[in-house]
Design an enzyme around this catalytic site. Structure first.
Site, PDB file in Angstrom:
ATOM      1  N   ASN A  42     -22.027  33.724  -8.812  1.00 28.02           N
ATOM      2  CA  ASN A  42     -23.420  33.222  -8.809  1.00 28.02           C
ATOM      3  C   ASN A  42     -24.375  34.358  -8.418  1.00 28.02           C
ATOM      4  O   ASN A  42     -25.452  34.490  -8.981  1.00 28.02           O
ATOM      5  CB  ASN A  42     -23.652  32.134  -7.759  1.00 28.02           C
ATOM      6  CG  ASN A  42     -22.528  31.168  -7.610  1.00 28.02           C
ATOM      7  OD1 ASN A  42     -21.380  31.584  -7.524  1.00 28.02           O
ATOM      8  ND2 ASN A  42     -22.832  29.900  -7.576  1.00 28.02           N
ATOM      9  N   CYS A  43     -23.928  35.140  -7.433  1.00 28.51           N
ATOM     10  CA  CYS A  43     -24.826  36.149  -6.861  1.00 28.51           C
ATOM     11  C   CYS A  43     -25.194  37.226  -7.880  1.00 28.51           C
ATOM     12  O   CYS A  43     -26.224  37.880  -7.749  1.00 28.51           O
ATOM     13  CB  CYS A  43     -24.182  36.779  -5.633  1.00 28.51           C
ATOM     14  SG  CYS A  43     -23.594  35.536  -4.468  1.00 28.51           S
TER      15      CYS A  43
HETATM   16  P1  FAD Z   1     -21.008  26.746  -5.784  1.00 24.51           P
HETATM   17  O1  FAD Z   1     -20.465  28.107  -5.700  1.00 24.51           O
HETATM   18  O2  FAD Z   1     -22.328  26.555  -6.436  1.00 24.51           O
HETATM   19  O3  FAD Z   1     -19.935  25.841  -6.516  1.00 24.51           O
HETATM   20  C1  FAD Z   1     -20.133  24.463  -6.681  1.00 24.51           C
HETATM   21  C2  FAD Z   1     -19.490  24.034  -7.985  1.00 24.51           C
HETATM   22  O4  FAD Z   1     -19.201  22.666  -7.904  1.00 24.51           O
HETATM   23  C3  FAD Z   1     -20.447  24.183  -9.175  1.00 24.51           C
HETATM   24  O5  FAD Z   1     -19.899  25.038 -10.151  1.00 24.51           O
HETATM   25  C4  FAD Z   1     -20.610  22.760  -9.713  1.00 24.51           C
HETATM   26  O6  FAD Z   1     -20.645  22.689 -11.110  1.00 24.51           O
HETATM   27  C5  FAD Z   1     -19.362  22.070  -9.166  1.00 24.51           C
HETATM   28  N1  FAD Z   1     -19.531  20.640  -8.996  1.00 24.51           N
HETATM   29  C6  FAD Z   1     -20.546  19.988  -8.375  1.00 24.51           C
HETATM   30  N2  FAD Z   1     -20.324  18.660  -8.386  1.00 24.51           N
HETATM   31  C7  FAD Z   1     -19.153  18.473  -9.003  1.00 24.51           C
HETATM   32  C8  FAD Z   1     -18.399  17.308  -9.321  1.00 24.51           C
HETATM   33  N3  FAD Z   1     -18.806  16.090  -8.963  1.00 24.51           N
HETATM   34  N4  FAD Z   1     -17.243  17.462  -9.996  1.00 24.51           N
HETATM   35  C9  FAD Z   1     -16.797  18.687 -10.349  1.00 24.51           C
HETATM   36  N5  FAD Z   1     -17.479  19.821 -10.079  1.00 24.51           N
HETATM   37  C10 FAD Z   1     -18.630  19.711  -9.401  1.00 24.51           C
HETATM   38  N6  FAD Z   1     -25.378  34.032  -1.738  1.00 24.51           N
HETATM   39  C11 FAD Z   1     -25.212  35.159  -1.033  1.00 24.51           C
HETATM   40  O7  FAD Z   1     -24.602  35.110   0.041  1.00 24.51           O
HETATM   41  N7  FAD Z   1     -25.709  36.355  -1.472  1.00 24.51           N
HETATM   42  C12 FAD Z   1     -26.369  36.462  -2.653  1.00 24.51           C
HETATM   43  O8  FAD Z   1     -26.785  37.567  -3.036  1.00 24.51           O
HETATM   44  C13 FAD Z   1     -26.557  35.301  -3.427  1.00 24.51           C
HETATM   45  N8  FAD Z   1     -27.216  35.352  -4.610  1.00 24.51           N
HETATM   46  C14 FAD Z   1     -27.307  34.220  -5.370  1.00 24.51           C
HETATM   47  C15 FAD Z   1     -27.925  34.312  -6.611  1.00 24.51           C
HETATM   48  C16 FAD Z   1     -28.029  33.189  -7.408  1.00 24.51           C
HETATM   49  C17 FAD Z   1     -28.714  33.282  -8.733  1.00 24.51           C
HETATM   50  C18 FAD Z   1     -27.484  31.948  -6.965  1.00 24.51           C
HETATM   51  C19 FAD Z   1     -27.570  30.728  -7.837  1.00 24.51           C
HETATM   52  C20 FAD Z   1     -26.869  31.851  -5.735  1.00 24.51           C
HETATM   53  C21 FAD Z   1     -26.776  32.986  -4.925  1.00 24.51           C
HETATM   54  N9  FAD Z   1     -26.167  32.930  -3.661  1.00 24.51           N
HETATM   55  C22 FAD Z   1     -26.029  34.074  -2.931  1.00 24.51           C
HETATM   56  C23 FAD Z   1     -25.703  31.639  -3.106  1.00 24.51           C
HETATM   57  C24 FAD Z   1     -24.213  31.423  -3.295  1.00 24.51           C
HETATM   58  O9  FAD Z   1     -23.878  31.604  -4.633  1.00 24.51           O
HETATM   59  C25 FAD Z   1     -23.856  30.021  -2.829  1.00 24.51           C
HETATM   60  O10 FAD Z   1     -24.212  29.883  -1.480  1.00 24.51           O
HETATM   61  C26 FAD Z   1     -22.371  29.715  -2.973  1.00 24.51           C
HETATM   62  O11 FAD Z   1     -21.969  29.849  -4.301  1.00 24.51           O
HETATM   63  C27 FAD Z   1     -22.079  28.284  -2.491  1.00 24.51           C
HETATM   64  O12 FAD Z   1     -20.767  27.972  -2.719  1.00 24.51           O
HETATM   65  P2  FAD Z   1     -20.346  26.453  -3.007  1.00 24.51           P
HETATM   66  O13 FAD Z   1     -18.881  26.446  -3.251  1.00 24.51           O
HETATM   67  O14 FAD Z   1     -20.911  25.590  -1.957  1.00 24.51           O
HETATM   68  O15 FAD Z   1     -21.123  26.083  -4.351  1.00 24.51           O
END
Ligand code: FAD
Length: 565
Positions: A42-43
């Site tokens: 994502n980052c």
């Molecule tokens: P995610 O990595 O978003 O994963 C969640 C996944 O769950 C998604 O793919 C979604 O489709 C899936 N999902 C949701 N609901 C369901 C369901 N019901 N059934 C099946 N699948 C489902 N953080 C940093 O620390 N440094 C950075 O430089 C940084 N830059 C970023 C840049 C961008 C453009 C973005 C969007 C984010 C950035 N972040 C950064 C934030 C970081 O990516 C997130 O904090 C991190 O990915 C969160 O992890 P997560 O597992 O909670 O969610």
């Protein structure tokens, strides 16, 4: 053998899955991802727009096939978990391509569904091309659209990390970019006084930065702002923040916290002992302010995921809470921040006594061409000296400095500890006394009452009150540019001209960055003056602080020119 299901296959989900496998070869581990990709970066998404990452597919780090081969983990892409039956310990899954639904049972369930971008229902939004950025499909669609539709003017709404990185990448790809932020500053991990450096960098690099103005509506390819301004835009990118993805949790009776994230205990267990939650979807404990907050960052998500895998496998986890550390590149500048900011302390109305130091030393030995000024701010508790937070902005390694402070905060370090830290030094890398050591020296000098200081952000008031300001830089520096009405007594002449300085009114001393004025303040203290006060950050700090608002607010300048290096 345990059967462990994971909702979400990216930062938290994939980390949990891999750690679970390292604990056991027998457990059945299935990861469900509603989108077409697991384990993507994502980052790195914004860097596809600027061309640093050429192909959208390169953003995907692992495939379901690799998960099976390398980890024996089943990663079911295009499979959305639509409900949880907690009594029978089953989830209901829908294949998003075929529409087919099925049940899957679990012993333990981990939720890592992330967060969703906020897209407010602003009048006219349905008539304008608008995008938000969360996954590979989003960035691929956006990139293809702006190329195929010949977009020239793009407005990014929201000045957080995603908005700012997107602006930089779009600008580097050759678009005309406007960044609109409703608050009076971008990038909340930085205080208003520090963030002005980033404001300047954005306008210097050609971004049309608009702060303190809200989007009211969209009309005929125009963004209409509260101020009445109209910004022409072929494409809009919404980056005003994210909301925890909690539908699934809420609908299955899992408790949410007061901020709307999933509520978990210190083991990341929800109110159901068989269901854990991690990542952007949860609220985390703020170690520095004894309350919960949202911290949507990749590092915390992955660390929480590892902890959950450990806990499921009977290990004790040591959750000390989070302090929030982040870093960003904004064109030629890097900015890093950890712990509390002053704005946060005020916003939370925290009952805490603190003091702040600002310093702008070189990030390397001055003789080295790679050396640049490093703007540094340290916040510490008074009188304990406990470190509460720090911010650094410069062209060099700001993350090294802030990582050291972040480590210190996690280990309950005080400003005295900073003085003694033995940090690596050779001329291309830093200085023999690093800015982190300087932070400790300055803070303890202030705590000892050796001298007094005031921030460069207060100088405009001083000038308006016609305060007595002495510029202790050398004559040639003063002649290039200076604060209106300041008197020049260079440090090299300071002792012989001491009688020119009044004793009965406050005297404010400044130099280029605060170091010479600190020496001048000590000369005055040692000669019995009780009225000296050094302007921390000096003329350079002031120049950065004043520049963007001078440019945009059409107000009288308090300097005859600026000094940025
Ligand atoms: P995610 O990595 O978003 O994963 C969640 C996944 O769950 C998604 O793919 C979604 O489709 C899936 N999902 C949701 N609901 C369901 C369901 N019901 N059934 C099946 N699948 C489902 N953080 C940093 O620390 N440094 C950075 O430089 C940084 N830059 C970023 C840049 C961008 C453009 C973005 C969007 C984010 C950035 N972040 C950064 C934030 C970081 O990516 C997130 O904090 C991190 O990915 C969160 O992890 P997560 O597992 O909670 O969610």
């Amino acid at each position: 053998m345990k059967k462990i299901l994971i909702v979400g296959g990216v930062a938290g989900g994939a980390s949990a899955a891999a750690r679970l496998r390292r604990h056991s070869e027998e457990d059945q581990i299935i990861m469900f991802e509603k989108g077409p990709h697991v384990s993507f970066s994502n980052c790195c998404l914004p860097y596809h727009l600027g061309g640093t990452i050429k192909e959208a597919e390169d953003l995907v780090l692992m495939s379901p096939e690799k998960f099976i081969k390398q980890y024996n983990i089943e990663a079911r892409i295009n499979n959305e978990v639509i409900s949880i039956d907690r009594d029978s310990k089953n989830i209901r899954v829908k294949n998003t391509l075929t529409g087919k639904e099925y049940n899957e049972s679990y012993d333990k369930l981990i939720l890592s569904p992330g967060a969703k971008p906020i897209v407010p229902n602003i009048p006219g939004i349905e008539k304008i091309n608008h995008f938000s950025i969360r996954n590979v499909t989003d960035i691929d669609n956006l990139n293809k659209f702006i190329k195929s539709s010949n977009s020239r003017n793009i407005s990014v709404i929201g000045g957080g990390v995603i908005g700012v990185e997107t602006c930089e990448n779009l600008k580097e790809a050759g678009y005309n970019v406007t960044l609109i932020e409703a608050a009076n500053q971008i990038m909340k991990p930085f205080d208003y006084d520090m963030v002005q450096i980033l404001h300047k960098e954005l306008v210097d690099k050609g971004i049309n930065l608009i702060v303190e103005d809200k989007v009211c509506s969209f009309e005929n390819k125009n963004v209409i702002l509260e101020s009445g301004k109209k910004i022409n835009a072929d494409t809009i990118i919404m980056a005003i923040g994210v909301l925890p993805e909690t539908e699934l949790a809420k609908n299955s009776g899992l408790e949410l916290g007061p901020l709307g994230g999933i509520k978990t205990d210190s083991n990341y267990m929800t109110n159901d002992e068989n269901i854990y939650a991690v990542g952007d979807a949860i609220e985390v404990y703020g170690a520095l302010f004894n309350d919960y907050f949202k911290l949507p960052l990749a590092g915390p998500a992955q660390k929480q995921a590892r902890s959950v895998a450990d806990h499921i496998n009977g290990m004790k986890i040591n959750n000390k809470g989070f302090i929030g550390s982040s870093v960003i590149k904004v064109f030629d500048y890097n900015g890093a921040s950890t712990g509390l900011t002053e704005e946060f302390i005020k916003m939370k109305k925290m009952n805490i006594h603190y003091n702040v130091i600002w310093a702008i030393p070189g990030d390397g030995v001055g003789l080295m061409p790679s050396s640049n000024p490093l703007h540094f701010k340290l916040i510490y508790e008074v009188p304990s000296g406990r470190i509460l937070g720090a911010q650094a902005i410069g062209k060099g390694n700001v993350d090294k400095r802030i990582d050291v402070i972040a480590t210190g905060i996690k280990l309950n370090a005080t400003i005295d500890d900073l003085k003694d830290l033995e940090l690596c030094y050779a001329p291309p890398f830093g200085t023999a006394k690093d800015v982190v050591n300087f932070g400790g020296y300055i803070a303890s000098n202030l705590l000892n009452g050796d001298y007094k200081q005031i921030s460069f952000s207060k100088v405009r008031n001083l000038v308006e009150e016609n305060a007595y300001i002495i510029d202790v830089r050398e004559k040639d520096e003063f002649e290039l540019s200076h604060i209106i009405n300041a008197k020049n007594i260079p440090l090299s002449e300071f002792r012989e001209r001491i009688n020119e300085i009044p004793k009965d009114i406050p005297v404010y001393l400044h130099c280029r960055s605060g170091q010479r004025s600190y020496n001048a303040a000590l000369i005055m203290e040692n000669l019995g003056f009780k009225n000296s006060c050094s302007i921390a950050g000096g003329f350079m700090g002031l120049s950065f602080y004043e520049y963007f608002n001078d440019l945009t607010l059409n107000r009288p300048k308090i300097v005859t020119g600026y000094n940025f290096d």
